[in-house]
Scaffold this motif. Structure first.
Motif, short mmCIF file in Angstrom:
data_model
loop_
_atom_site.label_atom_id
_atom_site.label_comp_id
_atom_site.label_asym_id
_atom_site.label_seq_id
_atom_site.Cartn_x
_atom_site.Cartn_y
_atom_site.Cartn_z
N ILE A 3 0.86 -1.19 0.00
CA ILE A 3 0.00 0.00 0.00
C ILE A 3 0.90 1.23 0.00
CG2 ILE A 3 -1.80 1.31 1.17
CD1 ILE A 3 -2.75 -1.31 2.46
N GLY A 4 0.92 1.93 -1.13
CA GLY A 4 1.77 3.11 -1.27
C GLY A 4 1.11 4.38 -0.82
N ASP A 5 -0.21 4.47 -1.00
CA ASP A 5 -0.93 5.69 -0.63
C ASP A 5 -2.37 5.33 -0.29
OD1 ASP A 5 -1.33 8.48 -0.25
OD2 ASP A 5 -2.16 8.67 -2.26
N ASP A 18 7.11 -0.80 -5.05
CA ASP A 18 8.10 -0.21 -4.17
C ASP A 18 7.61 1.19 -3.79
OD1 ASP A 18 10.64 1.74 -4.14
OD2 ASP A 18 11.26 -0.22 -3.39
N ARG A 19 7.63 1.50 -2.53
CA ARG A 19 7.13 2.82 -2.09
C ARG A 19 8.00 3.97 -2.56
NH1 ARG A 19 4.97 1.79 4.06
NH2 ARG A 19 3.18 0.50 3.47
N ASP A 20 9.29 3.73 -2.75
CA ASP A 20 10.17 4.81 -3.20
C ASP A 20 9.96 5.13 -4.68
OD1 ASP A 20 11.34 5.21 -0.68
OD2 ASP A 20 12.78 3.60 -1.04
N SER A 21 9.95 4.11 -5.51
CA SER A 21 9.78 4.33 -6.95
C SER A 21 8.31 4.54 -7.32
CB SER A 21 10.33 3.14 -7.75
OG SER A 21 9.49 2.00 -7.60
N LYS A 22 7.41 4.06 -6.45
CA LYS A 22 5.96 4.14 -6.68
C LYS A 22 5.53 3.39 -7.94
CE LYS A 22 5.58 8.28 -4.01
NZ LYS A 22 5.07 9.57 -3.79
N GLU A 23 6.32 2.39 -8.33
CA GLU A 23 5.96 1.59 -9.50
C GLU A 23 4.65 0.87 -9.23
OE1 GLU A 23 7.54 -2.34 -11.93
OE2 GLU A 23 8.92 -1.28 -10.59
N PRO A 24 3.66 1.04 -10.11
CA PRO A 24 2.35 0.42 -9.88
C PRO A 24 2.43 -1.10 -9.78
CG PRO A 24 2.24 2.03 -11.65
CD PRO A 24 3.70 1.83 -11.34
N ALA A 25 1.61 -1.65 -8.91
CA ALA A 25 1.54 -3.11 -8.71
C ALA A 25 0.21 -3.61 -9.27
CB ALA A 25 1.69 -3.45 -7.24
N ASP A 26 0.08 -3.54 -10.59
CA ASP A 26 -1.17 -3.94 -11.24
C ASP A 26 -1.54 -5.39 -10.98
OD1 ASP A 26 -0.95 -1.36 -12.25
OD2 ASP A 26 -0.80 -1.97 -14.35
N VAL A 79 -0.69 -7.31 -8.49
CA VAL A 79 -1.09 -7.47 -7.09
C VAL A 79 -2.51 -6.95 -6.89
CG1 VAL A 79 -0.58 -6.82 -4.71
CG2 VAL A 79 1.29 -7.34 -6.29
N ALA A 80 -2.81 -5.80 -7.46
CA ALA A 80 -4.15 -5.23 -7.32
C ALA A 80 -5.21 -6.19 -7.86
CB ALA A 80 -4.24 -3.89 -8.05
N GLU A 81 -4.92 -6.81 -9.00
CA GLU A 81 -5.86 -7.77 -9.57
C GLU A 81 -6.03 -8.98 -8.66
OE1 GLU A 81 -6.70 -10.30 -13.67
OE2 GLU A 81 -5.00 -8.93 -13.58
N ALA A 82 -4.91 -9.48 -8.11
CA ALA A 82 -4.99 -10.64 -7.21
C ALA A 82 -5.79 -10.30 -5.95
CB ALA A 82 -3.58 -11.10 -6.84
N VAL A 83 -5.57 -9.12 -5.39
CA VAL A 83 -6.30 -8.70 -4.20
C VAL A 83 -7.79 -8.55 -4.53
CG1 VAL A 83 -6.62 -6.83 -2.52
CG2 VAL A 83 -4.32 -7.60 -3.10
N LEU A 84 -8.09 -7.95 -5.68
CA LEU A 84 -9.47 -7.79 -6.11
C LEU A 84 -10.20 -9.13 -6.16
CD1 LEU A 84 -11.70 -5.94 -7.65
CD2 LEU A 84 -10.69 -6.95 -9.69
N TYR A 85 -9.59 -10.13 -6.80
CA TYR A 85 -10.26 -11.42 -6.95
C TYR A 85 -10.31 -12.20 -5.64
CZ TYR A 85 -10.82 -10.67 -11.89
OH TYR A 85 -11.21 -10.16 -13.10
N ARG A 86 -9.29 -12.07 -4.81
CA ARG A 86 -9.35 -12.76 -3.50
C ARG A 86 -10.43 -12.13 -2.63
NH1 ARG A 86 -10.40 -16.73 -1.01
NH2 ARG A 86 -9.59 -16.94 1.09
N THR A 122 -8.86 1.05 -10.43
CA THR A 122 -8.76 2.17 -11.34
C THR A 122 -7.30 2.31 -11.75
OG1 THR A 122 -10.53 3.26 -10.10
CG2 THR A 122 -9.30 4.63 -11.62
N MET A 123 -7.05 2.59 -13.00
CA MET A 123 -5.69 2.78 -13.51
C MET A 123 -4.81 1.55 -13.26
SD MET A 123 -5.23 6.80 -12.48
CE MET A 123 -3.52 6.81 -12.89
N GLY A 124 -5.41 0.39 -13.03
CA GLY A 124 -4.67 -0.84 -12.88
C GLY A 124 -4.23 -1.17 -11.47
N ASN A 125 -3.83 -0.16 -10.69
CA ASN A 125 -3.27 -0.46 -9.38
C ASN A 125 -3.96 0.23 -8.21
OD1 ASN A 125 -2.11 2.14 -10.17
ND2 ASN A 125 -0.78 1.90 -8.40
#
Length: 104
Positions: free
Chosen positions: A23-25, A40-48, A50-57, A68-71
């Motif tokens: 969770i970055g923000d 990664d919280r420093d680079s803020k690279e989206p975790a699309d 992971v978001a999909e896996a969390v959504l389905y779980r 929204t926006m993938g992540n």
């Protein structure tokens, strides 16, 4: 009601952010709430992925929301949602995060 329950949810989500490195923000206004999932919280690279896996779980566990926006996990419950109902939803989200990511 929406402002009170939304504020309650943000407190809980910020607590989850301290435990889940993905969770970055966390942000919200009333009952419109967003959580950015990042690699990664420093680079803020989206975790699309992971978001999909969390959504389905979470869906398997009985909680429906959208990304929204993938992540960005976007929570938009009804304005009549109670604190108890919000806590139930956040418990499911916390479990889905724990089961699909590593907890720090």
């Amino acid at each position: 009601q929406a402002a009170s329950v939304g504020a309650h949810a943000l407190v809980r989500l910020h607590e989850m952010q301290r435990r889940h490195r993905v969770i970055g923000d966390v942000r919200g206004r009333g009952l419109l709430i967003g959580l950015d999932l990042v690699q990664d919280r420093d680079s803020k690279e989206p975790a699309d992925d992971v978001a999909e896996a969390v959504l389905y779980r979470a869906l398997d566990l009985g909680l429906s929301f959208k990304t929204t926006m993938g992540n960005v996990l976007t929570l938009t419950p009804p304005l009549t949602t109670t604190k108890s109902q919000m806590d139930d939803a956040l418990n499911i989200l916390d479990r889905a995060l724990s089961e699909t990511t590593s907890v720090s």
